[in-house]
Design an enzyme around this catalytic site. Structure first.
Site, PDB file in Angstrom:
ATOM      1  N   ASP A   1       0.862  -1.165   0.000  1.00  0.00           N
ATOM      2  CA  ASP A   1       0.000   0.000   0.000  1.00  0.00           C
ATOM      3  C   ASP A   1       0.911   1.232   0.000  1.00  0.00           C
ATOM      4  O   ASP A   1       2.119   1.152   0.202  1.00  0.00           O
ATOM      5  CB  ASP A   1      -0.943  -0.031   1.214  1.00  0.00           C
ATOM      6  CG  ASP A   1      -2.166   0.839   1.003  1.00  0.00           C
ATOM      7  OD1 ASP A   1      -3.176   0.602   1.668  1.00  0.00           O
ATOM      8  OD2 ASP A   1      -2.103   1.745   0.127  1.00  0.00           O
TER       9      ASP A   1
HETATM   10  C1  GLC Z   1      -4.253   4.205  -0.324  1.00  0.00           C
HETATM   11  C2  GLC Z   1      -5.164   3.087   0.094  1.00  0.00           C
HETATM   12  C3  GLC Z   1      -5.272   1.980  -0.904  1.00  0.00           C
HETATM   13  C4  GLC Z   1      -5.141   2.530  -2.316  1.00  0.00           C
HETATM   14  C5  GLC Z   1      -3.745   3.112  -2.468  1.00  0.00           C
HETATM   15  C6  GLC Z   1      -3.530   3.748  -3.851  1.00  0.00           C
HETATM   16  O1  GLC Z   1      -3.510   4.704   0.745  1.00  0.00           O
HETATM   17  O2  GLC Z   1      -4.923   2.502   1.366  1.00  0.00           O
HETATM   18  O3  GLC Z   1      -6.544   1.347  -0.698  1.00  0.00           O
HETATM   19  O4  GLC Z   1      -5.331   1.481  -3.260  1.00  0.00           O
HETATM   20  O5  GLC Z   1      -3.452   4.084  -1.466  1.00  0.00           O
HETATM   21  O6  GLC Z   1      -4.366   4.841  -3.989  1.00  0.00           O
END
Ligand code: GLC
Length: 715
Positions: free
Chosen positions: A278
Site C-alpha cells: 500500500d
Molecule cells: C491508499 C489506500 C489503498 C489505495 C492506495 C492507492 O492509501 O490505502 O486502498 O489502493 O493508497 O491509492
C-alpha cells in the site's frame, strides 16, 4: 515475406516472441536485465494528479523510462500511450509499464459503494458492474485496479467499512470473487478487462477502536477463519495480484509479514502473481518501529514478500546496494521481478502496449452500464423501518428536505473515481420524476453538519402531506483515514427530524452514508427509514421507485447497525458467551443491535416453511437441505434466503454462534412459492480451520439455521 518474418523472429529476443510460453519469455528477459533494471521494475510512482488526499502524492514529473508501474490518475488514453511509448522506446529492453488505479465502485460510471453492493445479495449483478467498469478503465489507460477490497470489518467507527463487503467472511469472499470475475472475465489481454488486486492483505478491518493505520490483534484461528478466508475464495476466482496492508498484524506489519506474504500466500496457496505494497507502507515500517530506517524497511518488506513498493522509493534507493552488499540474495529480487513481468505478460502489455485512443463518449456511461447502475442501486437499498407510510400513495404535496436531497458531491461517496458531481442524478430530481402529478417543494433545512435555520423547512413541512427527509454523511466521512469516535449523525440533523416530526406530518428518512450509523433516536421518530448508502449515478431513480412502490425494496444488511456506538464491536457471528440470557449483557442499554445483519423489509411478506434434509446427512459426502418460501403478500418481490450453520460443540476451538455459508436470491410473484436448496458440503460448510489453516471436521451435532428456523442434523 515468411522468410523475413522467420528471420525477424530469429534475431529478435525470445521475450518479444508472442509464440513462446510466458515462462520462457520471462526467463529470457530476466537473464538480459541488469540489477538496476530489475530493481526499477519493483517500483510504482504516480502519474497525473493524486486524488487520494491522504497520501501526500508527488507527481513525478519525469518518470524514469525503466520504472515498473505508475498509478495513473488521468483518464486519457493519449497521455497513457505517450508514457508507455517512453517506456517501450527509451528504455534499453522496452519493458512496458503497468498502469494501476483505484477503480473501486466505478471508473467513470459510478455505482453503489461496495458495502451497499453487498446488501443487494446479487453477486452476478456486481460481476456485471465490474465488467463494465473494467472496460471504461482499460480503454482509459488503466490495466490494473486496486480492487476488490475484502477487509472483513466489524467496527463502523473505521471509515473504510464503506469499501468492503461488510462483517462476514463468506460474503466478502463471494462478492470479492464476483468482482474478480467481472474485472478479469473478458480475458486479461482484452480491452474490456483489468487485473484485479485483492486488498488490504491482511486484517486491516480489525484496526483497533476503528482508528485507521493502527495495530490489529488477530489470533491465528481468527486470521484463518475470518480475515484470510475471503482471500482464498478470490484467489480461487483467479485474482492476479494483492496489495499488502498498513496494519500491524499482532506485532508484524502486513507489509513485512513473512507468514502471511510467503508462508500462506506462496507456500500454502501457491500464488504466483505480484504483491504491491500500500502507499508508502514500506517506509511506514519505520513509524511502526519495525525498521530503523528506509534501508532496513526495504529489506524487510522484500524479504517478507512485497514485490513492488508503492511510492516509498525505498526499493529504488536501496535494493541495488542491499544485493551488492550481499544482504539480500539476487534470487529474491529475481522472483519479485518474475511476478511483476508475469502480470504484464498476462495482460498482453508486451505485445500490445498501446490502447485505442477512443473519445470519452465511446468509453463512458454506455447504456448497459447505466442500466446496471440503476439496478444495483435499486437492489442494494435497504428498507430499515416502515410503519406503512411507504409506498407513498395519493400525496399531492410532498416536501423534500435535508442536506442530501440535492447534494451531488456527497452522494458520490469515497473513491468517486473520475465521476463529476454534475454527472450525478440528485435525489430531488429522482423524486420529482417519480411523482409527476404531485406538488414537490424543496428546502435544505440544515447542512450536513446539521447547521442552518430550520424555519423554511418546517413551514414547508406544515403545508405538505408527507416529508421526505434526506439525511446522511459527507463524502469524506467514510473511506480512508475517516475514523469517527461516534457513528451518530450530527445532532443538528437529528434535531431537524425532531422538529419536523413535531409538525405531525409523516416523515420518511432516507440515509446516504458509507458506514452503519447510530439511528436509535431517528428510528424512534421516523415513520420509515430507507438506507440508500452512496448509490451511484442513478441512485435517485431507484430511490424514487422505492418511495412510489414501483420498485419493491429487497436489500438486506451485510453489516450490523448497532443500537449505539457503545456496543461496538457488535456483529452477528460472535463466539458463544460463557453465560447466556441476562448475564454478560449491558446494564444500561440493550445488548441487541438496532438493525441486525440480514435485516431488510419488503412491501410484500414472505413465509418460510420448515427446512428439511434430502437424504441422510453424512460426514463424508454432500447432502441437501431445502426450504419452501411463499410470497404471501400483494406485491411481487425478491427474497434472499440466508443459510447459516451452527456447531454447538467443537473439541478443538470455540466457534461463532452461527456462520453464514450460503445465500440465494429469487424473484417471487405475489402468491408464488419457491424451493430454496442449500447443497451442504460437510467439510466446506461444517468444517473449521485451526490456527495453522488446516481444515478439520468433527462428527456430531450441527444445526442448519434458515429463516429463523433451526434444523438439527447429526453427521
Ligand atoms: C491508499 C489506500 C489503498 C489505495 C492506495 C492507492 O492509501 O490505502 O486502498 O489502493 O493508497 O491509492
Amino acid at each position: 515475406m515468411r522468410r523475413l518474418l522467420l528471420l525477424l523472429l530469429l534475431i529478435s529476443p525470445a521475450y518479444k516472441n508472442p509464440h513462446l510460453s510466458e515462462d520462457k519469455r520471462i526467463e529470457d528477459l530476466l537473464a538480459r536485465m541488469t540489477l538496476h533494471e530489475k530493481v526499477m521494475q519493483l517500483n510504482q510512482f504516480t502519474l497525473g494528479r493524486n486524488d487520494n488526499v491522504n497520501n501526500i502524492g508527488e507527481v513525478v514529473g519525469k518518470l524514469p523510462a525503466e520504472i515498473g508501474s505508475v498509478i495513473y490518475y488521468a483518464a486519457d488514453p493519449v497521455l497513457r500511450n505517450a508514457m508507455q511509448r517512453r517506456a517501450m522506446e527509451e528504455s534499453r529492453l522496452g519493458i512496458p509499464l503497468i498502469f494501476g488505479y483505484d477503480d473501486i465502485h466505478g471508473f467513470k460510471t459510478l455505482y453503489q459503494i461496495s458495502l451497499g453492493q453487498a446488501c443487494s445479495w446479487n453477486p452476478s449483478l456486481v460481476e456485471k458492474m465490474c465488467s463494465y467498469s473494467a472496460r471504461e478503465a482499460r480503454r482509459s489507460g488503466v490495466d490494473w485496479t486496486f480492487s476488490p477490497m475484502i477487509d472483513v470489518a466489524r467496527d463502523p467507527r473505521w471509515g473504510r467499512v464503506a469499501e468492503g463487503y461488510g462483517e462476514d467472511p463468506y460474503v466478502n469472499g463471494v462478492f470479492g470473487a464476483a468482482s474478480v470475475r467481472g474485472y478479469q472475465g473478458a480475458g486479461l489481454k482484452s480491452l474490456d478487462a483489468v487485473a484485479a488486486c485483492l486488498k488490504h492483505y491482511v486484517g486491516y478491518g480489525a484496526s483497533e477502536a476503528g482508528r485507521d493505520y493502527v495495530y490489529t490483534e488477530i489470533s491465528r484461528p481468527t486470521l484463518w477463519n475470518v480475515y484470510l478466508f475471503p482471500y482464498k475464495m478470490c484467489l480461487d476466482a483467479g485474482a492476479q495480484s494483492l496489495m499488502s496492508s498498513f496494519n500491524d498484524i499482532s506485532g508484524i506489519p502486513g507489509s513485512a509479514n513473512h507468514y502471511t506474504l510467503t508462508e500462506v500466500l506462496r507456500d500454502t496457496w501457491g500464488f504466483d502473481g505480484p504483491v504491491v505494497s500500500d502507499w508508502d507502507a514500506v517506509k511506514q515500517l519505520i513509524n511502526q518501529g519495525y525498521a530503523a530506517n528506509l534501508r532496513e524497511a526495504s529489506s524487510k518488506a522484500l524479504m517478507a514478500g512485497v514485490d513492488m513498493d508503492m511510492m516509498s522509493h525505498g526499493y529504488e534507493e536501496y535494493l541495488e546496494d542491499l544485493v551488492e552488499s550481499g544482504e539480500i540474495p539476487v534470487s529474491v529480487v529475481d522472483e519479485a521481478v518474475r511476478r511483476v513481468l508475469r502480470i504484464k505478460f498476462r495482460l498482453g502489455l508486451f505485445d500490445n502496449p498501446y490502447i485505442p485512443e477512443e473519445t470519452p463518449e465511446k468509453r463512458f456511461f454506455l447504456p448497459e452500464a447505466m442500466e446496471t447502475a440503476s439496478q444495483l442501486a435499486a437492489e442494494s437499498m435497504v428498507l430499515l423501518k416502515n410503519n406503512g407510510v411507504l409506498p407513498i400513495r395519493n400525496a399531492s404535496n410532498i416536501a423534500v428536505i435535508g442536506p442530501l436531497a440535492k447534494n451531488s458531491w456527497d452522494l458520490m461517496g469515497n473513491w468517486k473515481g473520475h465521476t463529476e458531481p454534475e454527472e450525478m442524478d440528485v435525489f430531488l430530481d429522482g423524486i420529482r420524476r417519480e411523482f409527476p402529478s404531485a406538488e414537490i417543494k424543496y428546502e435544505l433545512g440544515c447542512n450536513v453538519n446539521g447547521e442552518g435555520d430550520f424555519s423554511a423547512a418546517l413551514a414547508l413541512a406544515e403545508r405538505s402531506d408527507v416529508v421526505i427527509l434526506c439525511l446522511g454523511e459527507k463524502l469524506n466521512w467514510s473511506g480512508e483515514n475517516t475514523s469517527r469516535s461516534s457513528i451518530a449523525l450530527p445532532g443538528g440533523q437529528e434535531k431537524l427530524l425532531e422538529e419536523i416530526k413535531a409538525t405531525g406530518k409523516p416523515v420518511v428518512v432516507t440515509l446516504t452514508n458509507g458506514r452503519p450509523l447510530e439511528l436509535n433516536r431517528i428510528d424512534a421518530l421516523a415513520d420509515a427509514v430507507l438506507e440508500t448508502w452512496q448509490p451511484g449515478v442513478n441512485g435517485a431513480s431507484a430511490l424514487g421507485g422505492i418511495l412510489s412502490g414501483r420498485i419493491n425494496p429487497s436489500g438486506k444488511l451485510a453489516i450490523t447497525f448497532p443500537w449505539s456506538t457503545g456496543q461496538i464491536p457488535i456483529y452477528y457471528n460472535r463466539h458463544k458467551s460463557a453465560r447466556r440470557g441476562t448475564q454478560g449483557v449491558y446494564k444500561d442499554i440493550t445488548s441487541d443491535p438496532l438493525y441486525p445483519f440480514g435485516h431488510g423489509l419488503s412491501y410484500t411478506t414472505f413465509e418460510y416453511g420448515d427446512p428439511r434434509c434430502i437424504g441422510t446427512p453424512s460426514i463424508d459426502r454432500p447432502f441437501k437441505v431445502e426450504i419452501e418460501v411463499s410470497n404471501t403478500g400483494k406485491a411481487d418481490g425478491y427474497e434472499t434466503v440466508l443459510w447459516y450453520i451452527s456447531d454447538p460443540y467443537c473439541s478443538v476451538l470455540t466457534r461463532p454462534e452461527k456462520e453464514l455459508k450460503y445465500f440465494e436470491k429469487k424473484f417471487l410473484k405475489a402468491g408464488e412459492k419457491a424451493t430454496f436448496v442449500f447443497e451442504v458440503d460437510p467439510s466446506r460448510d461444517l468444517g473449521y480451520l485451526d490456527g495453522d489453516g488446516r481444515s478439520f471436521l468433527e462428527s456430531g451435532e450441527y444445526h442448519v439455521i434458515v429463516g429463523g428456523r433451526d434444523l438439527k442434523i447429526m453427521i
